[in-house]
Scaffold this motif. Structure first.
Motif, short mmCIF file in Angstrom:
data_model
loop_
_atom_site.label_atom_id
_atom_site.label_comp_id
_atom_site.label_asym_id
_atom_site.label_seq_id
_atom_site.Cartn_x
_atom_site.Cartn_y
_atom_site.Cartn_z
N THR A 91 0.83 -1.20 0.00
CA THR A 91 0.00 0.00 0.00
C THR A 91 0.87 1.26 0.00
O THR A 91 2.06 1.21 0.31
N PHE A 92 0.24 2.39 -0.31
CA PHE A 92 0.96 3.66 -0.29
C PHE A 92 1.53 3.93 1.10
O PHE A 92 2.65 4.44 1.23
N ASP A 93 0.78 3.57 2.14
CA ASP A 93 1.23 3.86 3.50
C ASP A 93 2.40 2.98 3.93
O ASP A 93 3.20 3.37 4.78
N VAL A 94 2.49 1.78 3.36
CA VAL A 94 3.58 0.86 3.72
C VAL A 94 4.83 1.14 2.90
O VAL A 94 5.95 0.95 3.37
N LEU A 95 4.65 1.61 1.67
CA LEU A 95 5.79 1.75 0.74
C LEU A 95 6.94 2.53 1.34
O LEU A 95 8.11 2.15 1.19
N HIS A 96 6.63 3.62 2.04
CA HIS A 96 7.71 4.48 2.56
C HIS A 96 8.54 3.77 3.63
O HIS A 96 9.69 4.14 3.88
N SER A 97 7.96 2.72 4.26
CA SER A 97 8.68 2.02 5.34
C SER A 97 9.55 0.88 4.81
O SER A 97 10.32 0.29 5.58
N LEU A 98 9.43 0.55 3.53
CA LEU A 98 10.25 -0.52 2.95
C LEU A 98 11.65 0.01 2.65
O LEU A 98 11.82 1.19 2.35
N PRO A 99 12.67 -0.85 2.73
CA PRO A 99 14.04 -0.40 2.42
C PRO A 99 14.10 0.24 1.05
O PRO A 99 13.49 -0.26 0.09
N ASP A 100 14.81 1.34 0.94
CA ASP A 100 14.92 2.04 -0.34
C ASP A 100 15.50 1.13 -1.41
O ASP A 100 16.48 0.42 -1.16
N PRO A 101 14.90 1.16 -2.60
CA PRO A 101 15.44 0.31 -3.68
C PRO A 101 16.78 0.84 -4.17
O PRO A 101 17.04 2.04 -4.14
N LYS A 102 17.64 -0.09 -4.58
CA LYS A 102 18.93 0.29 -5.18
C LYS A 102 18.81 0.14 -6.70
O LYS A 102 17.88 -0.45 -7.21
N LYS A 103 19.80 0.64 -7.39
CA LYS A 103 19.78 0.51 -8.84
C LYS A 103 19.88 -0.95 -9.23
O LYS A 103 20.56 -1.73 -8.59
N ALA A 104 19.22 -1.30 -10.34
CA ALA A 104 19.13 -2.70 -10.76
C ALA A 104 20.49 -3.32 -10.97
O ALA A 104 20.74 -4.46 -10.60
N GLU A 105 21.44 -2.55 -11.56
CA GLU A 105 22.74 -3.15 -11.85
C GLU A 105 23.55 -3.41 -10.58
O GLU A 105 24.45 -4.24 -10.55
N HIS A 132 21.98 -4.02 -7.32
CA HIS A 132 21.26 -5.03 -6.53
C HIS A 132 20.04 -5.48 -7.31
O HIS A 132 18.94 -4.94 -7.14
N PRO A 133 20.18 -6.47 -8.17
CA PRO A 133 19.08 -6.89 -9.04
C PRO A 133 17.80 -7.24 -8.28
O PRO A 133 16.71 -7.06 -8.79
N LEU A 134 17.94 -7.76 -7.05
CA LEU A 134 16.75 -8.17 -6.31
C LEU A 134 16.00 -6.99 -5.73
O LEU A 134 14.86 -7.11 -5.31
N ASP A 135 16.64 -5.82 -5.63
CA ASP A 135 15.99 -4.66 -5.04
C ASP A 135 15.12 -3.92 -6.04
O ASP A 135 14.12 -3.33 -5.67
N ALA A 136 15.52 -3.87 -7.29
CA ALA A 136 14.77 -3.11 -8.29
C ALA A 136 13.84 -4.04 -9.05
O ALA A 136 14.29 -4.90 -9.79
N PRO A 137 12.53 -3.89 -8.88
CA PRO A 137 11.60 -4.77 -9.60
C PRO A 137 11.70 -4.55 -11.11
O PRO A 137 12.06 -3.47 -11.57
N ALA A 138 11.34 -5.59 -11.87
CA ALA A 138 11.33 -5.46 -13.34
C ALA A 138 10.25 -4.48 -13.76
O ALA A 138 10.35 -3.86 -14.82
N ALA A 139 9.20 -4.36 -12.95
CA ALA A 139 8.14 -3.39 -13.25
C ALA A 139 7.48 -2.94 -11.96
O ALA A 139 7.28 -3.74 -11.04
N LEU A 140 7.16 -1.65 -11.89
CA LEU A 140 6.42 -1.07 -10.77
C LEU A 140 5.06 -0.64 -11.30
O LEU A 140 4.96 0.10 -12.27
N TRP A 181 10.94 5.05 -5.81
CA TRP A 181 10.88 3.77 -6.52
C TRP A 181 10.84 3.95 -8.03
O TRP A 181 11.44 3.18 -8.78
N THR A 182 10.13 4.97 -8.50
CA THR A 182 10.06 5.17 -9.96
C THR A 182 11.42 5.51 -10.54
O THR A 182 11.71 5.17 -11.68
N LYS A 183 12.27 6.19 -9.76
CA LYS A 183 13.61 6.53 -10.26
C LYS A 183 14.47 5.28 -10.45
O LYS A 183 15.38 5.26 -11.26
N ARG A 184 14.18 4.25 -9.68
CA ARG A 184 15.02 3.05 -9.71
C ARG A 184 14.50 1.97 -10.65
O ARG A 184 15.24 1.05 -10.99
N CYS A 185 13.23 2.05 -11.03
CA CYS A 185 12.64 0.99 -11.86
C CYS A 185 12.64 1.41 -13.33
O CYS A 185 12.26 2.53 -13.67
N GLU A 186 13.05 0.49 -14.18
CA GLU A 186 13.10 0.78 -15.61
C GLU A 186 11.71 0.90 -16.20
O GLU A 186 11.45 1.74 -17.07
#
Length: 563
Positions: A264-278, A280-288, A310-315
């Motif tokens: 949810t929108f309220d939970v998203l901010h509490s999740l660990p910040d995503p890293k760039k795909a190259e 940490h591949p597991l951190d950046a989803p293939a699609a958001l 998250w949008t900055k990190r997801c392709e």
């Protein structure tokens, strides 16, 4: 031929209509595998035709002996290529695919009654197949959102793998999914009821077939269960709810095993910040995927900042919203800024003033919207959506008290016992808001007067426009008709509240194109009669029916019994 939509009349089935429904059922039953089988067969036919001709002489020694050396080498080369081609087809399971498709098509026809019952349950799929076979697709330019030719050509060139999908797409839905894939970071702004969720799942299924394992869906809490169920029923992908007290454990499990994390929108901010795909591949989803993306039109809000990270990190990013621009062009510019910042300077208020087609062309690289009238020929007359919610804490307390007391009627309306904290009422407000943004009229049905009173209060507090009723058993017949006339005569959006036993009989509510059922009914005929008040001859728009349901409750049990 160009302006009239074909409608199959359930109430007056003629022999040839029944024959059509039975024939369509075979194709519907075969499902997406039938299209895959046809495509595979056609592909093999193209490759095999020339090779079989060249290899034919290798089928006899005399013919081989009469050939020159070059002819023999050519024939043997064709045989080798044939062997490779067949082996490749076998390794991909093509023989089994063709066998299954043949079995599905040759299966004995179902009974007339069985075919009609199935049609009522899955009319959308029947109409979709009929439109494809008969070539009765809607105006192509309109169903493609009036995109410029260069963008439309890029979308047409984009493939769409359905290996992990369990449902067929209508033509405009397939185009929407391919638009998201081809353009990578976009807003899908289809009007409510056109299947934005299905199109998003089709995108994720395509990427999964391409080898990607991690996907993230962000949505309001009120539709989290809906997303989880839709992913499970319409694809082979694994949904992982990242919500509640165990959300960090669920998030860690998703990172390790993959699937579609739904948060949810309220939970998203509490999740660990995503890293760039190259990195940490597991951190950046293939699609958001961000559902109800208009929730982030205020860039200063905490949820907007979390989505921005998250949008900055997801392709690939897909925003879903039926109301991308509620008041000002600047709201739309904000959404596009998350996705394609370079496009923002091109989006001017003057484009919106110049008309919808001009505005759509200016934002085409990042925006696709279709209205119901654009794709009506592909739509069934009736779209039914089950809106699954979770009890809020207050709802659950009321429900437990009702269960402890053995009070069945109290169980059925426990979700409305505390209106200010009701999960069902929250979703109802969202549906009404979206209907208002699209100028649609809404009828809300409940068996209970006190539930309608809670709805009336909730919509009144939210400034939801004209709210009429409740139309209940104690209201005289003349006054009932006055309420219905006032509802029909109101320009644009309005809401009519009806007690289902009173509003479900003898009234014509065809001004409404959205029906909301506050709880499932013990007698299914009550529900059918109520929906039929809006969905009847003369209704020019398709009717959307939203049933508000709570998982793991009497709602769930009632549906299973009725089924």
């Amino acid at each position: 031929e160009e302006t009239v939509s074909v409608r199959i009349d359930v109430d007056h089935p003629e022999p040839r209509t029944t024959a059509l429904v039975i024939a369509l059922r075979r194709i519907v039953e075969a499902g997406p595998d039938l299209r895959r089988a046809v495509d595979a067969a056609q592909g093999l036919e193209r490759q095999l035709a020339g090779l079989l001709l060249a290899a034919r002489t290798a089928g006899g020694r005399l013919r081989m002996a009469l050939l020159g050396r070059a002819g023999r080498e050519s024939a043997l080369a064709a045989v080798t290529e044939l062997r490779t081609l067949v082996a490749d087809a076998v390794s991909k399971g093509v023989p089994m695919l063709l066998t299954q498709a043949s079995t599905d098509l040759l299966r004995e026809s179902s009974s007339d009654a069985g075919a009609w019952v199935d049609f009522e349950l899955r009319s959308a799929e029947y109409y979709s197949q009929l439109a494809e076979i008969a070539g009765s697709a809607p105006d192509v330019e309109a169903s493609e959102g009036f995109l410029p030719a260069e963008v439309a050509e890029r979308v047409h060139a984009q493939g769409l793998d359905d290996t992990h999908r369990r449902v067929s797409l209508r033509g405009y839905q397939s185009f929407g999914a391919r638009f998201a894939l081809a353009q990578r970071r976009v807003v899908l702004g289809d009007e409510m009821g056109l299947g934005k969720t299905i199109q998003a799942i089709a995108v994720l299924a395509h990427l999964a077939a391409d080898g990607h394992r991690h996907f993230l869906v962000v949505c309001p809490a009120s539709v989290l269960i809906n997303w989880t169920r839709e992913i499970g029923s319409r694809s082979t992908l694994r949904a992982v709810p990242v919500h509640g007290p165990d959300r960090l454990d669920a998030y860690a499990e998703w990172r390790e095993r993959g699937g579609v994390a739904v948060t949810t929108f309220d939970v998203l901010h509490s999740l660990p910040d995503p890293k760039k795909a190259e990195q940490h591949p597991l951190d950046a989803p293939a699609a958001l995927v961000v559902d109800e993306a208009h929730y982030v039109k205020n860039p200063e809000a905490r949820r907007s900042r979390a989505v921005a990270r998250w949008t900055k990190r997801c392709e690939r990013v897909l925003f879903l919203t039926g109301t991308p621009m509620e008041n000002r062009v600047e709201e739309f510019r904000t959404l596009v800024r998350y996705l394609q910042p370079d496009l923002v300077p091109r989006i001017q208020g003057s484009d919106a003033v110049a008309g919808p087609h001009t505005f759509r062309r200016s934002v085409a690289p990042a925006y696709l919207r279709r209205n119901q009238q654009d794709v009506l020929t592909e739509l069934p007359a009736l779209v039914q959506v089950d809106e699954w919610e979770e009890f809020s804490a207050a709802d659950e307390d009321a429900y437990r008290l009702a269960v402890a007391a053995g009070n069945f009627m109290a169980m059925r309306r426990a979700a409305y016992a505390h209106p200010e904290k009701s999960a069902k009422l929250q979703r109802l407000r969202e549906l009404v808001t979206e209907a208002a943004a699209n100028g649609l009229k809404v009828v809300v049905f409940s068996y209970f007067r006190d539930v309608l009173a809670a709805v009336q209060q909730a919509l009144g507090d939210g400034g939801g426009g004209v709210v009429l009723g409740p139309l209940a058993g104690g209201v005289p017949a003349v006054r009932r008709q006055q309420l219905v006339d006032e509802f029909a005569d109101t320009e644009g959006h309005a809401v009519l509240l009806c007690q289902i036993e009173a509003g479900g009989i003898g009234l014509n509510l065809q001004a409404a194109s959205v029906v909301i059922l506050c709880e499932p009914q013990v007698k299914p005929t009550l529900e059918h009669q109520a929906v039929a008040r809006a969905h009847r001859m003369g209704q020019v728009r398709s009717v959307q029916v939203h049933r508000l349901l709570v998982a793991d409750s009497v709602d769930d049990r009632l549906l299973r019994i009725l089924e």
